[in-house]
Scaffold this motif. Structure first.
Motif, PDB file in Angstrom:
ATOM      1  N   ASP A  68       1.105  46.057   1.542  1.00 11.76           N
ATOM      2  CA  ASP A  68       1.376  46.840   2.751  1.00 11.76           C
ATOM      3  C   ASP A  68       2.850  46.826   3.133  1.00 11.76           C
ATOM      4  OD1 ASP A  68      -1.347  47.448   2.977  1.00 11.76           O
ATOM      5  OD2 ASP A  68      -1.733  45.650   4.172  1.00 11.76           O
ATOM      6  N   GLY A  69       3.735  46.855   2.138  1.00 15.49           N
ATOM      7  CA  GLY A  69       5.171  46.898   2.403  1.00 15.49           C
ATOM      8  C   GLY A  69       5.800  45.536   2.656  1.00 15.49           C
ATOM      9  N   TYR A  70       5.025  44.461   2.607  1.00 13.68           N
ATOM     10  CA  TYR A  70       5.537  43.109   2.833  1.00 13.68           C
ATOM     11  C   TYR A  70       5.544  42.330   1.523  1.00 13.68           C
ATOM     12  CZ  TYR A  70       5.434  43.649   7.875  1.00 13.68           C
ATOM     13  OH  TYR A  70       5.678  44.073   9.152  1.00 13.68           O
ATOM     14  N   LEU A  71       6.680  41.745   1.211  1.00 14.20           N
ATOM     15  CA  LEU A  71       6.816  40.855   0.072  1.00 14.20           C
ATOM     16  C   LEU A  71       6.614  39.437   0.583  1.00 14.20           C
ATOM     17  CD1 LEU A  71       7.649  40.187  -2.853  1.00 14.20           C
ATOM     18  CD2 LEU A  71      10.015  40.181  -2.057  1.00 14.20           C
ATOM     19  N   THR A  72       5.579  38.774   0.099  1.00  8.65           N
ATOM     20  CA  THR A  72       5.257  37.421   0.546  1.00  8.65           C
ATOM     21  C   THR A  72       5.448  36.451  -0.607  1.00  8.65           C
ATOM     22  OG1 THR A  72       3.647  38.292   2.125  1.00  8.65           O
ATOM     23  CG2 THR A  72       3.498  35.949   1.589  1.00  8.65           C
ATOM     24  N   VAL A  73       6.239  35.395  -0.357  1.00  5.29           N
ATOM     25  CA  VAL A  73       6.491  34.358  -1.348  1.00  5.29           C
ATOM     26  C   VAL A  73       5.769  33.099  -0.897  1.00  5.29           C
ATOM     27  CG1 VAL A  73       8.256  32.970  -2.481  1.00  5.29           C
ATOM     28  CG2 VAL A  73       8.728  35.361  -1.927  1.00  5.29           C
ATOM     29  N   ASN A  74       4.952  32.525  -1.790  1.00  3.78           N
ATOM     30  CA  ASN A  74       4.207  31.299  -1.511  1.00  3.78           C
ATOM     31  C   ASN A  74       4.635  30.225  -2.496  1.00  3.78           C
ATOM     32  OD1 ASN A  74       2.266  32.247   0.526  1.00  3.78           O
ATOM     33  ND2 ASN A  74       1.573  33.569  -1.135  1.00  3.78           N
ATOM     34  N   ALA A  75       4.712  28.986  -2.023  1.00  4.89           N
ATOM     35  CA  ALA A  75       5.009  27.852  -2.891  1.00  4.89           C
ATOM     36  C   ALA A  75       4.107  26.693  -2.483  1.00  4.89           C
ATOM     37  CB  ALA A  75       6.473  27.463  -2.778  1.00  4.89           C
ATOM     38  N   GLN A  76       3.511  26.033  -3.482  1.00  8.01           N
ATOM     39  CA  GLN A  76       2.642  24.888  -3.238  1.00  8.01           C
ATOM     40  C   GLN A  76       3.058  23.753  -4.149  1.00  8.01           C
ATOM     41  OE1 GLN A  76      -1.485  25.840  -3.641  1.00  8.01           O
ATOM     42  NE2 GLN A  76      -1.368  27.586  -2.271  1.00  8.01           N
ATOM     43  N   THR A  77       2.972  22.542  -3.642  1.00  4.61           N
ATOM     44  CA  THR A  77       3.319  21.387  -4.452  1.00  4.61           C
ATOM     45  C   THR A  77       2.337  20.255  -4.214  1.00  4.61           C
ATOM     46  OG1 THR A  77       5.092  19.880  -5.108  1.00  4.61           O
ATOM     47  CG2 THR A  77       4.921  20.389  -2.780  1.00  4.61           C
ATOM     48  N   LYS A  78       2.234  19.423  -5.215  1.00  2.00           N
ATOM     49  CA  LYS A  78       1.373  18.239  -5.133  1.00  2.00           C
ATOM     50  C   LYS A  78       2.121  17.118  -5.842  1.00  2.00           C
ATOM     51  CE  LYS A  78      -2.928  16.409  -6.905  1.00  2.00           C
ATOM     52  NZ  LYS A  78      -4.096  16.632  -7.737  1.00  2.00           N
ATOM     53  N   THR A  79       2.311  16.005  -5.154  1.00  2.00           N
ATOM     54  CA  THR A  79       3.029  14.875  -5.724  1.00  2.00           C
ATOM     55  C   THR A  79       2.214  13.608  -5.508  1.00  2.00           C
ATOM     56  OG1 THR A  79       5.122  15.935  -5.174  1.00  2.00           O
ATOM     57  CG2 THR A  79       5.206  13.615  -5.699  1.00  2.00           C
ATOM     58  N   ASP A  80       2.026  12.856  -6.571  1.00  2.00           N
ATOM     59  CA  ASP A  80       1.380  11.545  -6.494  1.00  2.00           C
ATOM     60  C   ASP A  80       2.344  10.513  -7.055  1.00  2.00           C
ATOM     61  OD1 ASP A  80      -1.133  12.367  -5.502  1.00  2.00           O
ATOM     62  OD2 ASP A  80      -1.702  13.049  -7.498  1.00  2.00           O
ATOM     63  N   LYS A  81       2.624   9.468  -6.285  1.00  2.00           N
ATOM     64  CA  LYS A  81       3.491   8.389  -6.751  1.00  2.00           C
ATOM     65  C   LYS A  81       2.702   7.088  -6.679  1.00  2.00           C
ATOM     66  CE  LYS A  81       7.858  10.394  -5.301  1.00  2.00           C
ATOM     67  NZ  LYS A  81       9.071  10.211  -4.535  1.00  2.00           N
ATOM     68  N   ASP A  82       2.385   6.569  -7.829  1.00  2.00           N
ATOM     69  CA  ASP A  82       1.665   5.300  -7.888  1.00  2.00           C
ATOM     70  C   ASP A  82       2.575   4.263  -8.532  1.00  2.00           C
ATOM     71  OD1 ASP A  82      -0.568   6.461  -6.826  1.00  2.00           O
ATOM     72  OD2 ASP A  82      -1.555   6.789  -8.753  1.00  2.00           O
ATOM     73  N   SER A 103       7.515  35.870   4.462  1.00  2.00           N
ATOM     74  CA  SER A 103       7.298  37.295   4.219  1.00  2.00           C
ATOM     75  C   SER A 103       8.523  38.087   4.620  1.00  2.00           C
ATOM     76  CB  SER A 103       6.091  37.800   5.013  1.00  2.00           C
ATOM     77  OG  SER A 103       4.912  37.213   4.536  1.00  2.00           O
ATOM     78  N   PHE A 104       8.772  39.158   3.860  1.00  2.00           N
ATOM     79  CA  PHE A 104       9.898  40.053   4.118  1.00  2.00           C
ATOM     80  C   PHE A 104       9.370  41.480   4.048  1.00  2.00           C
ATOM     81  CE2 PHE A 104      11.326  36.295   1.866  1.00  2.00           C
ATOM     82  CZ  PHE A 104      12.364  35.837   2.653  1.00  2.00           C
ATOM     83  N   TYR A 105       9.757  42.300   5.018  1.00  2.00           N
ATOM     84  CA  TYR A 105       9.354  43.699   4.976  1.00  2.00           C
ATOM     85  C   TYR A 105      10.316  44.443   4.058  1.00  2.00           C
ATOM     86  CZ  TYR A 105       7.866  48.342   6.222  1.00  2.00           C
ATOM     87  OH  TYR A 105       7.372  49.616   6.144  1.00  2.00           O
ATOM     88  N   VAL A 106       9.791  45.036   2.986  1.00  2.00           N
ATOM     89  CA  VAL A 106      10.623  45.751   2.017  1.00  2.00           C
ATOM     90  C   VAL A 106      10.346  47.251   2.024  1.00  2.00           C
ATOM     91  CG1 VAL A 106      10.937  43.753   0.537  1.00  2.00           C
ATOM     92  CG2 VAL A 106       9.009  45.269   0.128  1.00  2.00           C
ATOM     93  N   GLY A 107       9.343  47.676   2.753  1.00  2.00           N
ATOM     94  CA  GLY A 107       9.023  49.091   2.860  1.00  2.00           C
ATOM     95  C   GLY A 107       7.823  49.469   2.012  1.00  2.00           C
ATOM     96  N   ASP A 108       7.184  50.549   2.400  1.00  2.00           N
ATOM     97  CA  ASP A 108       5.977  51.000   1.708  1.00  2.00           C
ATOM     98  C   ASP A 108       6.282  51.697   0.387  1.00  2.00           C
ATOM     99  OD1 ASP A 108       4.186  50.061   3.651  1.00  2.00           O
ATOM    100  OD2 ASP A 108       4.528  51.831   4.894  1.00  2.00           O
ATOM    101  N   LYS A 130      16.533  49.544  -2.932  1.00  2.00           N
ATOM    102  CA  LYS A 130      16.431  50.337  -1.701  1.00  2.00           C
ATOM    103  C   LYS A 130      15.674  51.610  -2.048  1.00  2.00           C
ATOM    104  CE  LYS A 130      20.847  49.006   0.326  1.00  2.00           C
ATOM    105  NZ  LYS A 130      22.178  49.499   0.726  1.00  2.00           N
ATOM    106  N   LYS A 131      14.645  51.849  -1.312  1.00  2.00           N
ATOM    107  CA  LYS A 131      13.886  53.085  -1.479  1.00  2.00           C
ATOM    108  C   LYS A 131      13.565  53.617  -0.103  1.00  2.00           C
ATOM    109  CE  LYS A 131      11.653  52.945  -5.910  1.00  2.00           C
ATOM    110  NZ  LYS A 131      10.399  53.199  -6.603  1.00  2.00           N
ATOM    111  N   GLU A 132      13.860  54.864   0.073  1.00  2.00           N
ATOM    112  CA  GLU A 132      13.558  55.468   1.363  1.00  2.00           C
ATOM    113  C   GLU A 132      12.145  56.031   1.329  1.00  2.00           C
ATOM    114  OE1 GLU A 132      16.419  58.159   2.922  1.00  2.00           O
ATOM    115  OE2 GLU A 132      18.088  57.017   2.101  1.00  2.00           O
ATOM    116  N   THR A 133      11.441  55.778   2.392  1.00  2.00           N
ATOM    117  CA  THR A 133      10.105  56.361   2.484  1.00  2.00           C
ATOM    118  C   THR A 133      10.267  57.838   2.796  1.00  2.00           C
ATOM    119  OG1 THR A 133      10.094  55.430   4.707  1.00  2.00           O
ATOM    120  CG2 THR A 133       8.661  54.410   3.107  1.00  2.00           C
ATOM    121  N   LYS A 134       9.494  58.599   2.086  1.00  2.00           N
ATOM    122  CA  LYS A 134       9.553  60.036   2.304  1.00  2.00           C
ATOM    123  C   LYS A 134       8.895  60.351   3.640  1.00  2.00           C
ATOM    124  CE  LYS A 134       9.351  60.898  -2.612  1.00  2.00           C
ATOM    125  NZ  LYS A 134       8.557  61.397  -3.722  1.00  2.00           N
ATOM    126  N   PRO A 135       9.588  61.132   4.460  1.00  2.00           N
ATOM    127  CA  PRO A 135       8.985  61.459   5.744  1.00  2.00           C
ATOM    128  C   PRO A 135       7.725  62.315   5.540  1.00  2.00           C
ATOM    129  CG  PRO A 135      10.981  62.737   5.409  1.00  2.00           C
ATOM    130  CD  PRO A 135      10.877  61.765   4.272  1.00  2.00           C
TER     131      PRO A 135
END
Length: 147
Positions: A68-82, A103-108, A130-135
Protein backbone atom coordinates in the motif's frame (compact mmCIF):
# COMPACT_ATOMS: atom_id res chain seq x y z
CA UNK A 1 37.97 -16.55 41.21
CA UNK A 2 35.62 -16.13 38.27
CA UNK A 3 32.73 -13.71 38.80
CA UNK A 4 29.52 -13.70 36.80
CA UNK A 5 29.72 -11.13 34.04
CA UNK A 6 26.06 -10.16 34.08
CA UNK A 7 27.09 -6.92 35.78
CA UNK A 8 29.63 -5.86 33.14
CA UNK A 9 33.37 -5.63 33.71
CA UNK A 10 33.07 -4.56 37.30
CA UNK A 11 30.68 -6.21 39.74
CA UNK A 12 29.68 -2.86 41.28
CA UNK A 13 29.42 -0.67 38.14
CA UNK A 14 25.67 -1.06 37.73
CA UNK A 15 25.03 -0.75 41.45
CA UNK A 16 26.83 2.57 41.95
CA UNK A 17 25.66 4.11 38.67
CA UNK A 18 22.17 4.24 40.12
CA UNK A 19 23.33 6.58 42.89
CA UNK A 20 25.38 8.94 40.74
CA UNK A 21 23.10 8.98 37.69
CA UNK A 22 19.68 7.50 38.52
CA UNK A 23 18.10 8.39 35.18
CA UNK A 24 21.08 7.01 33.26
CA UNK A 25 20.70 3.60 34.84
CA UNK A 26 16.99 3.50 33.97
CA UNK A 27 17.70 4.52 30.38
CA UNK A 28 19.93 1.50 29.92
CA UNK A 29 17.01 -0.87 30.52
CA UNK A 30 14.34 1.10 28.69
CA UNK A 31 16.16 2.30 25.60
CA UNK A 32 13.93 4.29 23.24
CA UNK A 33 13.04 2.68 19.94
CA UNK A 34 14.56 5.62 18.08
CA UNK A 35 17.99 4.15 18.82
CA UNK A 36 17.11 1.12 16.69
CA UNK A 37 17.32 1.29 12.91
CA UNK A 38 18.96 4.68 12.59
CA UNK A 39 18.47 5.71 8.98
CA UNK A 40 20.25 8.12 6.66
CA UNK A 41 18.19 9.23 3.67
CA UNK A 42 19.75 10.96 0.66
CA UNK A 43 17.83 12.40 -2.24
CA UNK A 44 19.34 11.96 -5.71
CA UNK A 45 18.12 13.11 -9.09
CA UNK A 46 16.45 9.79 -9.77
CA UNK A 47 15.34 8.68 -6.31
CA UNK A 48 16.24 8.17 -2.67
CA UNK A 49 19.02 6.18 -1.00
CA UNK A 50 18.38 4.81 2.48
CA UNK A 51 21.16 3.46 4.71
CA UNK A 52 19.70 1.67 7.74
CA UNK A 53 22.07 0.73 10.58
CA UNK A 54 21.47 -2.83 11.79
CA UNK A 55 24.59 -3.75 13.77
CA UNK A 56 24.65 -7.33 15.00
CA UNK A 57 22.03 -8.50 12.51
CA UNK A 58 22.67 -10.94 9.66
CA UNK A 59 21.15 -10.76 6.20
CA UNK A 60 18.83 -13.65 7.12
CA UNK A 61 17.47 -11.61 10.06
CA UNK A 62 16.28 -8.72 7.86
CA UNK A 63 13.24 -8.48 5.57
CA UNK A 64 11.65 -5.69 3.53
CA UNK A 65 8.07 -5.55 2.31
CA UNK A 66 6.17 -3.11 0.11
CA UNK A 67 2.45 -2.80 0.76
CA UNK A 68 0.00 0.00 0.00
CA UNK A 69 2.82 2.43 -0.83
CA UNK A 70 4.71 1.76 2.44
CA UNK A 71 8.13 0.15 2.53
CA UNK A 72 8.47 -1.71 5.83
CA UNK A 73 11.81 -3.04 7.07
CA UNK A 74 11.79 -5.70 9.81
CA UNK A 75 14.75 -7.12 11.72
CA UNK A 76 14.71 -9.93 14.30
CA UNK A 77 17.52 -11.35 16.36
CA UNK A 78 18.05 -14.13 18.84
CA UNK A 79 21.16 -14.43 20.99
CA UNK A 80 22.02 -17.12 23.52
CA UNK A 81 25.18 -16.82 25.62
CA UNK A 82 26.00 -19.80 27.77
CA UNK A 83 29.17 -19.92 29.85
CA UNK A 84 29.98 -22.97 31.92
CA UNK A 85 32.78 -23.68 34.32
CA UNK A 86 35.02 -26.74 34.08
CA UNK A 87 32.43 -28.90 35.89
CA UNK A 88 29.71 -27.98 33.38
CA UNK A 89 27.78 -25.73 35.78
CA UNK A 90 26.40 -22.51 34.41
CA UNK A 91 28.38 -19.41 35.32
CA UNK A 92 26.35 -17.16 33.02
CA UNK A 93 23.36 -17.78 30.85
CA UNK A 94 21.81 -14.86 28.98
CA UNK A 95 19.20 -14.75 26.28
CA UNK A 96 18.03 -11.91 24.11
CA UNK A 97 15.21 -11.95 21.61
CA UNK A 98 14.35 -8.73 19.87
CA UNK A 99 12.80 -7.23 16.81
CA UNK A 100 12.45 -3.78 15.34
CA UNK A 101 10.57 -2.35 12.42
CA UNK A 102 10.37 0.89 10.47
CA UNK A 103 8.08 2.05 7.68
CA UNK A 104 8.61 4.66 4.98
CA UNK A 105 6.00 5.98 2.58
CA UNK A 106 7.42 5.60 -0.95
CA UNK A 107 4.22 6.09 -2.94
CA UNK A 108 1.74 3.83 -4.67
CA UNK A 109 3.54 3.97 -8.04
CA UNK A 110 6.69 2.21 -6.74
CA UNK A 111 6.78 -1.58 -7.17
CA UNK A 112 8.92 -4.27 -5.54
CA UNK A 113 10.96 -4.61 -8.74
CA UNK A 114 11.86 -0.89 -8.63
CA UNK A 115 13.54 -1.09 -5.20
CA UNK A 116 17.14 -2.32 -5.00
CA UNK A 117 18.43 -3.67 -1.68
CA UNK A 118 21.89 -4.68 -0.44
CA UNK A 119 23.03 -5.75 3.03
CA UNK A 120 26.70 -5.28 3.89
CA UNK A 121 28.63 -4.80 7.17
CA UNK A 122 25.48 -4.35 9.26
CA UNK A 123 23.98 -1.71 6.94
CA UNK A 124 20.92 -2.24 4.78
CA UNK A 125 21.19 -0.03 1.68
CA UNK A 126 18.00 0.61 -0.26
CA UNK A 127 17.55 2.53 -3.51
CA UNK A 128 14.02 3.76 -4.12
CA UNK A 129 13.27 5.52 -7.42
CA UNK A 130 11.18 8.67 -7.66
CA UNK A 131 7.93 7.91 -9.38
CA UNK A 132 5.07 10.28 -9.67
CA UNK A 133 1.63 8.89 -9.23
CA UNK A 134 -0.47 9.55 -12.24
CA UNK A 135 -3.34 11.83 -11.38
CA UNK A 136 -6.69 10.17 -11.63
CA UNK A 137 -8.54 11.80 -14.46
CA UNK A 138 -12.18 12.02 -13.69
CA UNK A 139 -14.19 10.89 -16.64
CA UNK A 140 -17.69 12.12 -17.18
CA UNK A 141 -19.86 9.30 -18.41
CA UNK A 142 -23.10 10.43 -19.90
CA UNK A 143 -26.16 8.38 -20.50
CA UNK A 144 -27.82 8.86 -23.84
CA UNK A 145 -31.40 9.98 -23.50
CA UNK A 146 -33.57 8.92 -26.37
CA UNK A 147 -36.59 10.76 -27.17
Amino acid sequence: MMLPSIFGDNLFDDFFDGFTNPMGSLARYSAPTSSAMKTDIRETETGYELDIDLPGYRKEDVSAQLKDGYLTVNAQTKTDKDEKDKDGKYIRRERYYGSCSRSFYVGDAVTEEDIKAKFENGILMLQVPKKETKPVIEENKYITIEG
